[in-house]
Design a protein around this motif. Structure first.
Motif, PDB file in Angstrom:
ATOM      1  N   ASN A 128       1.885 -12.653 -12.015  1.00 46.34           N
ATOM      2  CA  ASN A 128       1.549 -11.692 -10.968  1.00 46.34           C
ATOM      3  C   ASN A 128       0.854 -12.345  -9.781  1.00 46.34           C
ATOM      4  O   ASN A 128       0.179 -11.667  -9.011  1.00 46.34           O
ATOM      5  CB  ASN A 128       0.681 -10.563 -11.532  1.00 46.34           C
ATOM      6  N   ALA A 129       1.006 -13.654  -9.653  1.00 44.70           N
ATOM      7  CA  ALA A 129       0.402 -14.331  -8.504  1.00 44.70           C
ATOM      8  C   ALA A 129       1.095 -13.859  -7.224  1.00 44.70           C
ATOM      9  O   ALA A 129       2.314 -13.765  -7.183  1.00 44.70           O
ATOM     10  CB  ALA A 129       0.544 -15.841  -8.648  1.00 44.70           C
ATOM     11  N   PRO A 130       0.329 -13.533  -6.186  1.00 42.90           N
ATOM     12  CA  PRO A 130       0.932 -13.037  -4.957  1.00 42.90           C
ATOM     13  C   PRO A 130       1.873 -14.059  -4.321  1.00 42.90           C
ATOM     14  O   PRO A 130       1.704 -15.273  -4.461  1.00 42.90           O
ATOM     15  CB  PRO A 130      -0.276 -12.783  -4.042  1.00 42.90           C
ATOM     16  N   VAL A 149       2.773  -8.582  -3.246  1.00 39.16           N
ATOM     17  CA  VAL A 149       2.401  -8.843  -1.852  1.00 39.16           C
ATOM     18  C   VAL A 149       1.116  -8.090  -1.520  1.00 39.16           C
ATOM     19  O   VAL A 149       0.834  -7.032  -2.093  1.00 39.16           O
ATOM     20  CB  VAL A 149       3.520  -8.414  -0.876  1.00 39.16           C
ATOM     21  N   GLN A 150       0.376  -8.659  -0.603  1.00 39.25           N
ATOM     22  CA  GLN A 150      -0.850  -8.003  -0.169  1.00 39.25           C
ATOM     23  C   GLN A 150      -0.487  -6.916   0.824  1.00 39.25           C
ATOM     24  O   GLN A 150       0.280  -7.148   1.764  1.00 39.25           O
ATOM     25  CB  GLN A 150      -1.793  -9.023   0.468  1.00 39.25           C
ATOM     26  N   ASP A 151      -1.018  -5.730   0.589  1.00 36.35           N
ATOM     27  CA  ASP A 151      -0.722  -4.594   1.451  1.00 36.35           C
ATOM     28  C   ASP A 151      -1.757  -4.543   2.558  1.00 36.35           C
ATOM     29  O   ASP A 151      -2.907  -4.189   2.326  1.00 36.35           O
ATOM     30  CB  ASP A 151      -0.745  -3.303   0.626  1.00 36.35           C
ATOM     31  N   GLY A 163      -9.153  -2.018   4.199  1.00 39.00           N
ATOM     32  CA  GLY A 163      -9.503  -3.283   3.563  1.00 39.00           C
ATOM     33  C   GLY A 163      -8.259  -4.131   3.377  1.00 39.00           C
ATOM     34  O   GLY A 163      -7.176  -3.850   3.891  1.00 39.00           O
ATOM     35  N   SER A 164      -8.392  -5.189   2.633  1.00 45.59           N
ATOM     36  CA  SER A 164      -7.231  -6.066   2.442  1.00 45.59           C
ATOM     37  C   SER A 164      -7.104  -6.474   0.983  1.00 45.59           C
ATOM     38  O   SER A 164      -6.560  -7.514   0.676  1.00 45.59           O
ATOM     39  CB  SER A 164      -7.359  -7.304   3.324  1.00 45.59           C
ATOM     40  N   ARG A 165      -7.619  -5.640   0.100  1.00 45.53           N
ATOM     41  CA  ARG A 165      -7.591  -5.992  -1.317  1.00 45.53           C
ATOM     42  C   ARG A 165      -6.453  -5.314  -2.078  1.00 45.53           C
ATOM     43  O   ARG A 165      -6.309  -5.525  -3.267  1.00 45.53           O
ATOM     44  CB  ARG A 165      -8.924  -5.644  -1.972  1.00 45.53           C
ATOM     45  N   ALA A 166      -5.720  -4.477  -1.376  1.00 45.42           N
ATOM     46  CA  ALA A 166      -4.647  -3.761  -2.064  1.00 45.42           C
ATOM     47  C   ALA A 166      -3.412  -4.649  -2.182  1.00 45.42           C
ATOM     48  O   ALA A 166      -3.059  -5.387  -1.259  1.00 45.42           O
ATOM     49  CB  ALA A 166      -4.303  -2.497  -1.293  1.00 45.42           C
TER      50      ALA A 166
END
Lengths: 78, 146
Positions: free
Chosen positions: B23-25, B66-68, B73-76
């Motif tokens: 699950n690594a981005p 992927v980072q949403d 914020g930027s943690r999703a």
């Protein structure tokens, strides 16, 4: 490689790199009749480029989808 | 992607277990759906209401995390599908139909599509078998949504 299923799904669901490799080495010969290592060698050499998308080649297309099993956390052409 | 709830849902249609490769981005990963018992090519023997019938499903899909950046914020993070193949097969391993999407890779067909089986063989053309030719319907790609 075999799996015994319990009544409830296991809490562990991320394969280790060794487990992924083992599944790849088991399933690719069943699908293609060659070893996983040989498939990757031919794939990297471009021997499967320009294949048709028909039932005779779907095993190759599916094998390509399974490359992350052997190369976890890969990107770019698997 | 393969939460416990979803994996329980899989068991409504087949005795199977689902695993992922990570699950690594921003990496490409696979979902492996493993069938119980000895089923060729790791197809899933489907639970059917009608006894004596036998259908198998073969599932393959790749995804990335992927980072949403659209949310607060930027943690999703979210899962993005990269490719899939769902094939329904009978007991003789004849394919009935298949949903495919492989926007990159070996196949030249980049759009999501449906394949249907050519068994029994279909013929088109004039009257009489001599005037007809086989319709290779299994080679057609019927467009679908993702």
């Amino acid at each position: 490689m075999s799996v015994k299923l319990k009544d409830q799904p296991t809490s562990k669901y991320i394969l280790t790199s060794e487990e992924g490799q083992a599944w790849f080495d088991k399933l690719i010969p069943e699908m293609l009749g060659i070893s996983g290592e040989e498939f990757l060698r031919r794939y990297d050499a471009g021997e499967y480029a320009n294949i048709l998308d028909d039932s005779e080649h779907w095993s190759l297309i599916e094998a390509e989808m399974m490359i992350p099993l052997a190369r976890p956390n890969s990107w770019g052409g698997c | 992607l393969v939460s416990l709830r979803k994996r329980k849902a899989i068991r409504c249609i087949a005795m199977a277990e689902a695993f992922t490769t990570g699950n690594a981005p921003s990496r490409r990963n696979s979902v492996l759906v493993v069938s119980a018992g000895s089923v060729p090519n790791n197809a899933l023997l489907l639970r059917l209401r009608t006894r004596g019938e036998s259908l198998s499903l073969k599932v393959l899909l790749d995804y990335t995390v992927v980072q949403d950046t659209t949310g607060p914020g930027s943690r999703a993070f979210r899962v993005e599908m990269l490719t899939y193949s769902y094939r329904l097969i009978d007991r003789e391993e004849n394919e009935l139909f298949a949903y495919h999407w492989h926007p990159d890779g070996l196949s030249p067909n980049r759009e999501p599509h449906l394949h249907v089986s050519s068994r029994p063989l279909l013929y088109v053309g004039g009257r009489g078998r001599d005037a007809q030719h086989e319709l290779a319907i299994d080679k057609a790609h019927f467009p679908t949504g993702r």
